[in-house]
Scaffold this active site. Structure first.
Site, PDB file in Angstrom:
ATOM      1  N   ASP A 211     -63.854   0.884 -68.137  1.00 18.17           N
ATOM      2  CA  ASP A 211     -64.330   0.482 -69.265  1.00 18.17           C
ATOM      3  C   ASP A 211     -64.792   1.743 -70.082  1.00 18.17           C
ATOM      4  OD1 ASP A 211     -65.737  -0.323 -71.607  1.00 18.17           O
ATOM      5  OD2 ASP A 211     -66.868  -1.828 -70.656  1.00 18.17           O
ATOM      6  N   HIS A 212     -63.972   2.632 -70.733  1.00 18.96           N
ATOM      7  CA  HIS A 212     -64.602   3.987 -71.102  1.00 18.96           C
ATOM      8  C   HIS A 212     -65.879   3.913 -71.570  1.00 18.96           C
ATOM      9  CE1 HIS A 212     -62.680   2.742 -75.046  1.00 18.96           C
ATOM     10  NE2 HIS A 212     -63.557   3.304 -75.426  1.00 18.96           N
ATOM     11  N   HIS A 274     -67.247  -3.896 -73.219  1.00 17.00           N
ATOM     12  CA  HIS A 274     -68.160  -3.006 -73.440  1.00 17.00           C
ATOM     13  C   HIS A 274     -69.403  -3.763 -73.854  1.00 17.00           C
ATOM     14  CE1 HIS A 274     -64.660  -0.804 -74.238  1.00 17.00           C
ATOM     15  NE2 HIS A 274     -64.491  -0.961 -75.482  1.00 17.00           N
TER      16      HIS A 274
HETATM   17  P1  NDP Z   1     -48.562   1.910 -75.056  1.00  9.88           P
HETATM   18  O1  NDP Z   1     -48.520   1.002 -75.838  1.00  9.88           O
HETATM   19  O2  NDP Z   1     -48.583   3.231 -76.034  1.00  9.88           O
HETATM   20  O3  NDP Z   1     -48.120   1.724 -73.910  1.00  9.88           O
HETATM   21  C1  NDP Z   1     -47.966   2.975 -72.754  1.00  9.88           C
HETATM   22  C2  NDP Z   1     -46.528   2.886 -72.126  1.00  9.88           C
HETATM   23  O4  NDP Z   1     -46.363   1.915 -71.356  1.00  9.88           O
HETATM   24  C3  NDP Z   1     -45.481   3.338 -73.128  1.00  9.88           C
HETATM   25  O5  NDP Z   1     -45.608   4.504 -73.663  1.00  9.88           O
HETATM   26  C4  NDP Z   1     -44.224   2.614 -72.619  1.00  9.88           C
HETATM   27  O6  NDP Z   1     -43.708   3.648 -72.065  1.00  9.88           O
HETATM   28  C5  NDP Z   1     -44.855   1.615 -71.485  1.00  9.88           C
HETATM   29  N1  NDP Z   1     -44.433   0.259 -71.914  1.00  9.88           N
HETATM   30  C6  NDP Z   1     -45.094  -0.165 -73.079  1.00  9.88           C
HETATM   31  N2  NDP Z   1     -44.398  -1.561 -73.236  1.00  9.88           N
HETATM   32  C7  NDP Z   1     -44.152  -1.751 -72.026  1.00  9.88           C
HETATM   33  C8  NDP Z   1     -43.342  -2.955 -71.402  1.00  9.88           C
HETATM   34  N3  NDP Z   1     -43.161  -4.038 -71.980  1.00  9.88           N
HETATM   35  N4  NDP Z   1     -42.982  -2.695 -70.150  1.00  9.88           N
HETATM   36  C9  NDP Z   1     -42.952  -1.589 -69.512  1.00  9.88           C
HETATM   37  N5  NDP Z   1     -43.476  -0.577 -70.084  1.00  9.88           N
HETATM   38  C10 NDP Z   1     -43.906  -0.609 -71.407  1.00  9.88           C
HETATM   39  O7  NDP Z   1     -50.204   1.843 -74.718  1.00  9.88           O
HETATM   40  P2  NDP Z   1     -51.594   2.596 -74.834  1.00  9.88           P
HETATM   41  O8  NDP Z   1     -51.098   3.819 -74.080  1.00  9.88           O
HETATM   42  O9  NDP Z   1     -52.066   2.637 -76.177  1.00  9.88           O
HETATM   43  O10 NDP Z   1     -52.573   2.066 -73.814  1.00  9.88           O
HETATM   44  C11 NDP Z   1     -52.263   2.005 -72.544  1.00  9.88           C
HETATM   45  C12 NDP Z   1     -53.341   0.970 -71.841  1.00  9.88           C
HETATM   46  O11 NDP Z   1     -54.629   1.467 -71.951  1.00  9.88           O
HETATM   47  C13 NDP Z   1     -53.339  -0.412 -72.422  1.00  9.88           C
HETATM   48  O12 NDP Z   1     -53.615  -1.457 -71.253  1.00  9.88           O
HETATM   49  C14 NDP Z   1     -54.408  -0.554 -73.272  1.00  9.88           C
HETATM   50  O13 NDP Z   1     -54.868  -1.883 -73.670  1.00  9.88           O
HETATM   51  C15 NDP Z   1     -55.409   0.410 -72.805  1.00  9.88           C
HETATM   52  N6  NDP Z   1     -56.320   1.124 -73.739  1.00  9.88           N
HETATM   53  C16 NDP Z   1     -55.918   1.901 -74.703  1.00  9.88           C
HETATM   54  C17 NDP Z   1     -56.394   2.533 -75.444  1.00  9.88           C
HETATM   55  C18 NDP Z   1     -56.059   3.489 -76.524  1.00  9.88           C
HETATM   56  O14 NDP Z   1     -56.740   4.138 -77.266  1.00  9.88           O
HETATM   57  N7  NDP Z   1     -54.812   3.617 -76.903  1.00  9.88           N
HETATM   58  C19 NDP Z   1     -57.843   2.366 -75.793  1.00  9.88           C
HETATM   59  C20 NDP Z   1     -58.579   1.451 -74.523  1.00  9.88           C
HETATM   60  C21 NDP Z   1     -57.637   0.984 -73.706  1.00  9.88           C
HETATM   61  P3  NDP Z   1     -41.947   3.748 -71.699  1.00  9.88           P
HETATM   62  O15 NDP Z   1     -41.458   3.086 -72.875  1.00  9.88           O
HETATM   63  O16 NDP Z   1     -41.558   5.098 -71.784  1.00  9.88           O
HETATM   64  O17 NDP Z   1     -42.071   2.897 -70.404  1.00  9.88           O
END
Ligand code: NDP
Length: 523
Positions: A211-212, A274
């Site tokens: 939890d950042h 949070h």
């Molecule tokens: P993204 O939606 O950008 O997803 C990350 C990567 O996961 C994508 O680039 C994709 O890569 C892969 N992905 C997406 N959908 C699927 C799927 N259905 N099945 C398999 N792979 C998939 O997420 P974020 O980077 O924004 O966030 C990642 C995690 O961090 C999440 O759990 C989010 O809740 C958490 N988080 C994010 C924050 C933020 O600021 N972004 C803040 C706090 C928490 P590819 O298609 O190349 O496989």
């Protein structure tokens, strides 16, 4: 400005040395390992995680025997991944664009494996890469997995790690730990189901639920304020505290993540993790040591003492809101229902406030008011401890108000502590006014706090789980919000949208406190 890493003693341009900086130690070197970022083509990896790794290296906290492996479905070569991460560091690193020769050395430790999360062959390729890192980079069989994918695939990844012989129980030497991004479940049942999947492979001691918020310096300072000073403990209880208000206010809307937010809402997105974590830190008993489990034991105890909110009490103890169009910083912004990927009749709350009680000796009958919302008047997070009124008033001529004392722990954007107390206005008469004593961590210590992800990834690499949430606390937090979630999901909010973007939030939230003879601090 000259910088001496190690002692962190910096001389300003005029040569003056801030004595508060002396003796600060930045040498908490992480252990050698390979760290695997699942979801490496995503937003979080490029904005936060890789810039955090780069800055850990820049700060000499990352050892040289580290391998960083990105894993996601997008087809990329190692070099393409390196180029993308170079651009990410240039754009998002707090230390500015990537610097040579450090970047060149860092990039040699970056690798990429492409594959579906349910494809055993992809995990065999991952295993081969990790074994190569052990041989070539000296990563000693240690693995840190970081789940930065949508939560729907967390379980799949864990199962595949086990199938590929990459779980902790498969190792002859070295350690394996797993960092799990939030949200850990979308309700109590799904959290329990995810916990069951994760613990098939990783014991609780290997699981680092991130939890950042908990990595933010001012959040850690709550413990220092409470337990490194003797003056607060005697008044930190129901005898002196009237109520505690915890606020996490944002000015932004859903920022293009309407699809995600529609199935989340403010209660799940902010309060369940949070904000409840802040409540735990401010209300817990003093731990016997700073060791991870001693701190987490106390957090769990206080969360398990949260008084359950009965279903028929939800409307009396909570308020929900959804923003309509309005002005933020003088600019018109659309309402939530006009945001992309949002249902024009959405029932999702973008604001929630909850009144909790903690049923123990310290806090009996002291309300903890929690609130979080989007598109509010200002962006800030704080914990305010509001003390009781004077027992007997002897000053205050002409009926002037005497404010109660308030101690505020400021978390963002300002980071510090302020104490509001009463003082005599100079002059012949006994006029009393409230004044503020302010401490700001930035100017006090003269250092800019490192982003939370740097601190937390470094801690996980060292095996320090203090700032990560243990399962019992996650479950207790879900238990606390479940009656509210159930009620809000089963009843349509007929007054949505009920607050203007750029405002203080819905009137129903004000009414929650007015009914108790109190009012919110102004956002
Ligand atoms: P993204 O939606 O950008 O997803 C990350 C990567 O996961 C994508 O680039 C994709 O890569 C892969 N992905 C997406 N959908 C699927 C799927 N259905 N099945 C398999 N792979 C998939 O997420 P974020 O980077 O924004 O966030 C990642 C995690 O961090 C999440 O759990 C989010 O809740 C958490 N988080 C994010 C924050 C933020 O600021 N972004 C803040 C706090 C928490 P590819 O298609 O190349 O496989």
């Amino acid at each position: 400005m000259s910088v001496q890493l190690g002692s962190l003693v910096r001389a300003d341009g005029n040569g003056a040395v801030n004595p508060l900086r002396a003796g600060l130690d930045s040498s908490r070197i992480a252990e050698p390992c390979s760290i695997v970022f699942f979801g490496a083509s995503g937003d979080l990896t490029k904005r936060m995680l890789i810039p955090a790794m780069y800055n850990l290296r820049l700060g000499d906290i990352l050892p040289t025997n580290v391998g960083i492996v990105g894993f996601s479905r997008s087809a990329l070569s190692d070099d393409q991944f390196r180029d993308q991460m170079h651009a990410a560091v240039d754009q998002f690193s707090r230390s500015g664009p990537a610097k040579e020769p450090l970047w060149g050395d860092f990039a040699q430790r970056l690798f990429y494996v492409s594959g579906e999360f349910d494809d055993p062959e992809a995990f065999k390729r991952l295993r081969a890469r990790l074994e190569q890192n052990d041989r070539n980079l000296g990563t000693q069989g240690n693995r840190l997995y970081y789940l930065s994918t949508p939560p729907s695939v967390f379980g799949k990844i864990v199962a595949q790690l086990s199938n590929a012989g990459l779980g902790p129980k498969d190792q002859a030497h070295g350690w394996s730990r797993i960092i799990v991004e939030k949200p850990f479940g979308t309700d109590l049942d799904s959290a329990r189901a995810l916990q069951a999947e994760v613990t098939k492979v990783f014991d609780e001691k290997h699981v680092y639920r991130i939890d950042h918020y908990l990595g933010k310096e001012p959040v850690q300072d709550i413990m220092a304020l409470r337990f490194a000073n003797v003056i607060f403990e005697p008044i930190w209880n129901r005898r002196y505290v009237d109520c505690i208000q915890i606020t996490a206010a944002e000015t932004v809307g859903v920022e293009g993540r309407g699809g995600y937010y529609e199935s989340s809402g403010a209660l799940r997105d902010m309060i369940q993790n949070h904000v409840i974590n802040l409540l735990a830190l401010v209300a817990m008993e003093p731990p016997i040591s700073p060791a991870a489990d001693h701190v987490r034991d106390e957090k769990f105890k206080v969360l398990s003492a949260l008084r359950p909110i009965a279903p028929d009490q939800v409307s009396k103890c909570t308020a929900r809101g959804q923003y309509g169009p309005g002005l933020v910083d003088g600019h018109p912004v659309p309402g939530y229902r006009e945001e992309p990927s949002v249902d024009p009749n959405s029932n999702t709350e973008t604001y929630s406030s909850v009144k909790f009680f903690i049923d123990n000796w310290r806090w009996a009958d002291v309300p903890f008011y929690l609130r979080s919302g989007k598109r509010l008047a200002h962006k800030y997070s704080e914990i305010a401890v509001l003390f009781r009124p004077l027992p007997h008033r002897i000053f205050g001529e002409g009926g002037e108000q005497i404010e109660t004392n308030t101690l505020v722990m400021k978390i963002q954007p300002e980071e510090g502590v302020s104490l509001r107390f009463n003082a005599k206005v100079p002059g012949p008469r006994m006029h009393i006014r409230s004044v503020t004593m302010d401490f700001n961590y930035g100017s006090g210590f003269g250092v800019v706090s490192a982003p939370a992800y740097e601190r937390l990834i470094g801690d996980a690499m060292r095996g320090d789980a203090t700032l990560f949430t243990r399962w019992d606390a996650v479950e207790a937090a879900w238990l606390a919000v479940t009656p509210i979630l159930n009620r809000w999901q089963s009843t349509t909010a007929t007054d949505f949208p009920n607050y203007l973007a750029g405002s203080q939030g819905p009137q129903s939230a004000d009414a929650l406190l007015v009914a108790d003879g109190r009012e919110w601090r102004r956002i």
